[in-house]
Design a protein around this motif. Sequence first.
Motif, PDB file in Angstrom:
ATOM      1  N   ASN A 143       0.843  -1.183   0.000  1.00 53.22           N
ATOM      2  CA  ASN A 143       0.000   0.000   0.000  1.00 53.22           C
ATOM      3  C   ASN A 143       0.887   1.246   0.000  1.00 53.22           C
ATOM      4  N   VAL A 144       1.189   1.727  -1.203  1.00 46.96           N
ATOM      5  CA  VAL A 144       2.099   2.854  -1.354  1.00 46.96           C
ATOM      6  C   VAL A 144       1.454   4.146  -0.848  1.00 46.96           C
ATOM      7  N   TYR A 154      -3.403  -6.249  -3.745  1.00 47.14           N
ATOM      8  CA  TYR A 154      -2.040  -6.063  -3.253  1.00 47.14           C
ATOM      9  C   TYR A 154      -1.777  -4.607  -2.875  1.00 47.14           C
ATOM     10  N   LEU A 155      -2.463  -3.666  -3.535  1.00 43.53           N
ATOM     11  CA  LEU A 155      -2.185  -2.247  -3.351  1.00 43.53           C
ATOM     12  C   LEU A 155      -3.020  -1.596  -2.254  1.00 43.53           C
TER      13      LEU A 155
END
Length: 473
Positions: A66-67, A175-176
């Motif tokens: 998680n950017v 995934y993000l």
Amino acid sequence: METPKNEQFRDSIGTINDEGKRAWVFPKKPSGKFYKYRSYVSYFLLAFLLLAPFVKINGNQFLLFNVLERKFNIFGFPFWPQDFHLMVISMIIGVVFIILFTVVFGRIFCGWICPQTIFLEMVFRKIEYLIEGDRGKQIRLAKQAWNAEKIRKRVLKWIVFFIISFIIANVFLAYLIGSDKLISYITGNPLDHLRTLISLLIFTGVFYFIFAWFREQVCIIACPYGRLQGVLLDNKTINVAYDHVRGEGKVGRGKFNKKEDRAASGKGDCIDCFQCVHVCPTGIDIRNGTQLECVNCTACIDECDHMMEKVGLPKGLIRYASEENIVKKTPFKFTARMKGYSAVLFILIGILIGMLFLRNDVEATILRLPGQLYQHKENGVISNIYTFKVVNKTTKQIDNVSYKLLSHKGKIETVTHQDFEVPKQGLAEGTLFIELHQSEMKNEKEKLKIGVYSGDKLIETTTTNFLGPRSYR
């Protein structure tokens, strides 16, 4: 005399024809021992890629990147911005491992482990074989006019490709942003999350473009890893290689003839059947040596072994081997270069393991408020104002959190209330005052050691600076 095509210097990639246009690759459906093993590896990795964001360990998503919220989970271990140094070391370890693996085994990662190759060869191409048929049928279908049969097959293929691309995009998004959030978006009204829906459709379009059209061009043009081969490979690296010594013989390769004594004629064992070319997913001729496009998928090994078996010649004309092994027949040796990369890799892994053991589940910082001086209070008491932040990396809420001075006699008071809570995988922040008697001051700046407690349990220690007048006891 004109130079044979297979001996010409090739100054363009294998998927571009003589006119400079895209040469569409129609690979033959592979089969054989290596393909069977590669299928097992691919199915395992496909299951891993699809399930990893939905598996949880101790309440943490198995893999999360998680950017936007700067939150990462690697194998169930949560990493926060404060753990950035661990992420950097992990990435360096990954790079060194790939370099070492490439130096020893060539580009085997691309053919056996890379998600691009796995999805293309084990999912999309298999659907294509199922709908359009093998190599010959696909070529005929591409050349024929847009009749009912071609429209039906192409539209069906495109629809199935789009659905699978949409599924992959959902998994990629998990995934993000996290699987829980994704599931809540899916089960809710899509119009309430238009930005996420638009992102999902963009990802779907990108994946559809890659697997329906761009395909092997990703490995050849877009991926920088292929370019590293020229730097990392040497004549001791094990690659998918054509044994040119045996294949070319004394007078070169030639078509197979049952009545001919190949040993007496001086011809090599290569019967020039072109099956290794037809089965190659990047459209190259492995007999021209190690090339940029080769992803070490082993399809040519299986096909060549099958042809050698048919004509009664020994298998292994194309095999895993180094150039030194082919020319000098020397066995594989672990070179000094490989040992150097291995040593660096083990050192980095040791450093990472040590840091992981030293890493705390709770991290606290206390910083003096910028621009604020100390204050004199009654009876010789000095006060400083601070901001604090407590990060909880666990999946459980921490209750009754308080601060206590460990190195000096004094008092700590938070602005809101003495005890507070830190939510799971969250943080608590605020303002506090630290008070010391002037007799505790030996210098103008004192380093304080502060304990963070949950009830009566010490969960973390931190330090900060305290400013005040020097005591003249």
